[in-house]
Write an enzyme that holds these catalytic residues in place. Structure first.
Site, PDB file in Angstrom:
ATOM      1  N   LEU A  22      -1.955  -2.280   5.942  1.00 58.26           N
ATOM      2  CA  LEU A  22      -2.389  -3.130   4.844  1.00 58.26           C
ATOM      3  C   LEU A  22      -1.420  -4.270   4.585  1.00 58.26           C
ATOM      4  O   LEU A  22      -1.797  -5.298   4.037  1.00 58.26           O
ATOM      5  CB  LEU A  22      -2.556  -2.306   3.566  1.00 58.26           C
ATOM      6  CG  LEU A  22      -3.699  -1.284   3.573  1.00 58.26           C
ATOM      7  CD1 LEU A  22      -3.651  -0.427   2.316  1.00 58.26           C
ATOM      8  CD2 LEU A  22      -5.039  -2.000   3.672  1.00 58.26           C
ATOM      9  N   GLY A  23      -0.159  -4.099   4.962  1.00 60.80           N
ATOM     10  CA  GLY A  23       0.816  -5.151   4.713  1.00 60.80           C
ATOM     11  C   GLY A  23       2.221  -4.672   4.990  1.00 60.80           C
ATOM     12  O   GLY A  23       2.463  -3.528   5.360  1.00 60.80           O
ATOM     13  N   MET A  34      10.383  -3.524   1.034  1.00 58.46           N
ATOM     14  CA  MET A  34      10.711  -2.113   1.024  1.00 58.46           C
ATOM     15  C   MET A  34      10.191  -1.374   2.247  1.00 58.46           C
ATOM     16  O   MET A  34      10.692  -0.308   2.572  1.00 58.46           O
ATOM     17  CB  MET A  34      10.150  -1.453  -0.241  1.00 58.46           C
ATOM     18  CG  MET A  34      10.864  -1.884  -1.497  1.00 58.46           C
ATOM     19  SD  MET A  34      10.666  -0.689  -2.812  1.00 58.46           S
ATOM     20  CE  MET A  34      11.378   0.766  -2.068  1.00 58.46           C
ATOM     21  N   VAL A  61       3.039  -0.871   4.379  1.00 59.57           N
ATOM     22  CA  VAL A  61       1.961  -0.210   3.643  1.00 59.57           C
ATOM     23  C   VAL A  61       0.804   0.047   4.599  1.00 59.57           C
ATOM     24  O   VAL A  61       0.317  -0.864   5.265  1.00 59.57           O
ATOM     25  CB  VAL A  61       1.483  -1.063   2.451  1.00 59.57           C
ATOM     26  CG1 VAL A  61       0.413  -0.317   1.663  1.00 59.57           C
ATOM     27  CG2 VAL A  61       2.650  -1.413   1.551  1.00 59.57           C
ATOM     28  N   LYS A  67       2.840   3.737   1.150  1.00 67.27           N
ATOM     29  CA  LYS A  67       3.977   2.848   1.335  1.00 67.27           C
ATOM     30  C   LYS A  67       5.104   3.641   1.990  1.00 67.27           C
ATOM     31  O   LYS A  67       5.678   4.566   1.393  1.00 67.27           O
ATOM     32  CB  LYS A  67       4.430   2.275  -0.001  1.00 67.27           C
ATOM     33  CG  LYS A  67       5.609   1.315   0.109  1.00 67.27           C
ATOM     34  CD  LYS A  67       5.899   0.628  -1.207  1.00 67.27           C
ATOM     35  CE  LYS A  67       4.765  -0.281  -1.590  1.00 67.27           C
ATOM     36  NZ  LYS A  67       5.081  -1.098  -2.798  1.00 67.27           N
ATOM     37  N   ASP A 105       7.607  -7.450 -10.118  1.00 70.11           N
ATOM     38  CA  ASP A 105       7.014  -8.397  -9.180  1.00 70.11           C
ATOM     39  C   ASP A 105       5.527  -8.599  -9.475  1.00 70.11           C
ATOM     40  O   ASP A 105       4.694  -8.578  -8.582  1.00 70.11           O
ATOM     41  CB  ASP A 105       7.217  -7.934  -7.734  1.00 70.11           C
ATOM     42  CG  ASP A 105       6.937  -9.052  -6.720  1.00 70.11           C
ATOM     43  OD1 ASP A 105       7.035 -10.235  -7.098  1.00 70.11           O
ATOM     44  OD2 ASP A 105       6.611  -8.734  -5.571  1.00 70.11           O
TER      45      ASP A 105
END
Length: 538
Positions: free
Chosen positions: A22-23, A27, A30, A44, A138
């Protein structure tokens, strides 16, 4: 929308099967996953280098426990986590809906009930998050999703574990996205920690973006944006009167002058708001672009972004778009209690004036000035004109002494000898990034370089339309080296997909992540003179 797993990605994490990506962010990565019951979830996975730190694991465990206490209304529910897994991971509700960023980019600003739904939904989410003792850190349009039944805010709860770990608490690092960061995050006083008031400031910027299609402190570069956040009132032109009071209060420079999330929600629901604190500057709204035809599928922004300052030790290029600090004109060093930070973007933006624009000469001055000897243009001035889209450029591949070349709309990017229009490009500013526009056909439709994803292979560079998307935006990241002609060199990177590189066998450009290693390919820019009028520079 997910993309396929890459070689080296795990097939499972704990009891969860991984189905796609997903991305990726500061950190970790995902993934789209499925639980034992077949339910889709977002997982994540923490970066391995963070997982080795005992302090990070302890903070991760604490933050996850707090995040689980956040009521799951207007937020993506935290479902599971394993801080002791190798590597640690967090499982949250998968929200199958577009982000606010994508909606505004493709359909334009929100109005009426849709806009108020975003304002109330994000305020409700912050009320729930803050009531559990969590700070988002964020909040941005990419972290506000349109889900069935209303707004969902994602990516809260574990940013502090990253931001506060011993290895990641240097004064030149923080978590966030520049356009939505509160002033105190650039200029911390007396070592005070970030409070929930920073999220309220971000809320104001997000609502202003939803209503107008631009951020309230928008400028041509990250340094100029940060400077406006610190020193200028917000531009709220186009914001409906019903939201003007709450947004202005949320964007107050001092944290203590902002309402709490609960107070903010009460103001919105009551429909009676105090008048503006101070008049906002009035200017013409930024023109809206047409819906983007993306060169690649765009997954939701899925992680917080680490920002690293130029004053730190030399860094390898990162895939995180925003960096902490401020520069205006040549540079402005912010110092608070002996601690300063300067944006890594100084290498690109140092030649801008305080507003992020190239200096201009007033018409009255040019009318009265006496003719004099022509002033020679310095290499620095040429580079600035290239970077602002005012001059054409060759894009030189330093390691192989060749140049970009694009023969036509259906050709792949090649490395050639730098002759002819096929090798001329324009770097068109788009916020802190650039579109790379091909100039081989000045009378034809605009063509830019974009990224094509190929399953189980590195992404390729191909011609596409000049719409701004994560597949067409590139960051020009300065290195400390120069080419054989003394020109500054840069890495060209995509925030989502990695660094642009050259592969000798079979002789092609590709884009891929390099992890902790530096990219093998650097680029310099060769001035080819002014752009024809009208220039594509923005």
């Amino acid at each position: 929308m997910s993309t396929p797993l890459r070689p080296g990605d795990p097939a499972t994490l704990g009891r969860y099967e991984l189905a796609g990506r997903l991305g990726e962010g500061g950190m970790g990565t995902v993934f789209l996953g499925r639980g034992p019951d077949g339910r889709p979830v977002a997982i994540k996975m923490v970066r391995p280098e963070l997982a080795y730190e005992s302090e990070f694991r302890a903070r991760f465990r604490s933050e996850v426990n707090r995040a689980k206490q956040v009521p799951p209304f207007s937020t993506a529910e935290v479902l599971d986590a394993d801080p002791d897994h190798e590597p640690p991971y967090l499982v949250v509700e998968f929200v199958d809906g577009p982000s606010l960023a994508a909606e505004v980019r493709e359909k334009g600003p929100l109005t009426g009930a849709a806009l108020h739904s975003v304002a109330v939904g994000t305020a409700t989410a912050l009320t729930a998050i803050h009531s559990a003792g969590v700070i988002h850190r964020d909040l941005k349009p990419g972290n506000v999703l349109f889900a069935r039944g209303g707004i969902k805010v994602i990516d809260f709860g574990i940013a502090q574990a990253f931001d506060a770990t011993s290895q990641h608490t240097r004064t030149d690092q923080m978590v966030g996205t520049v356009a939505y960061m509160a002033p105190e995050r650039f200029d911390p006083k007396d070592g005070r920690p970030v409070t929930a008031a920073a999220d309220i400031f971000a809320w104001g910027a997000v609502v202003a973006y939803a209503a107008t299609g631009r951020t309230p402190f928008a400028a041509d570069s990250a340094p100029a944006t940060a400077m406006r956040i610190l020193t200028q009132p917000p531009d709220l032109t186009g914001l409906p009167q019903s939201l003007l009071g709450p947004v202005e209060r949320a964007l107050a420079k001092e944290p203590q002058d902002r309402p709490t999330a609960r107070e903010l929600l009460d103001l919105l629901l009551a429909g009676s708001v105090p008048g503006p604190v101070s008049p906002a500057p009035q200017s013409s709204p930024a023109p809206q672009s047409s819906p983007a035809e993306h060169a690649v599928p765009i997954p939701p922004e899925a992680d917080t972004m680490m920002m690293v300052a130029a004053t730190a030790a030399p860094e390898k290029p990162r895939r995180h778009r925003t960096r902490a600090a401020v520069a205006a004109g040549a540079a402005v060093l912010l110092v608070a209690a002996g601690v300063g930070a300067v944006l890594r973007y100084m290498g690109v933006a140092g030649g801008f004036d305080a507003a992020g624009d190239a200096p201009s000469t007033p018409a009255s001055a040019s009318a009265t000035a006496k003719p004099g000897p022509a002033k020679s243009v310095t290499p620095e001035e040429k580079l600035k004109k290239i970077m602002t889209g005012k001059h054409r450029t060759l894009i030189h591949v330093v390691e192989i002494d060749r140049d970009f070349a694009l023969e036509g709309r259906y050709s792949e990017l090649e490395a050639k000898d730098g002759t002819g229009a096929k090798s001329e490009f324009a770097l068109v500013p788009a916020g802190v990034d650039h579109l790379i526009r091909a100039l081989y056909d000045p009378n034809g439709p605009e063509v830019c370089l974009g990224i094509r994803l190929i399953p189980n292979e590195a992404a390729k560079i191909v011609p596409t339309t000049c719409d701004t998307s994560e597949g067409t935006l590139f960051e020009l990241f300065p290195t400390k080296r120069k080419d054989d002609q003394g020109r500054p060199t840069y890495y060209i990177t995509s925030d989502r997909h990695g660094s642009l590189q050259w592969r000798a066998d079979p002789g092609e450009f590709y884009v891929d992540h390099t992890g902790d290693a530096e990219p093998a390919t650097t680029f310099s820019f060769v001035d080819r003179g002014p752009m024809p009028s009208p220039s594509p520079g923005r």
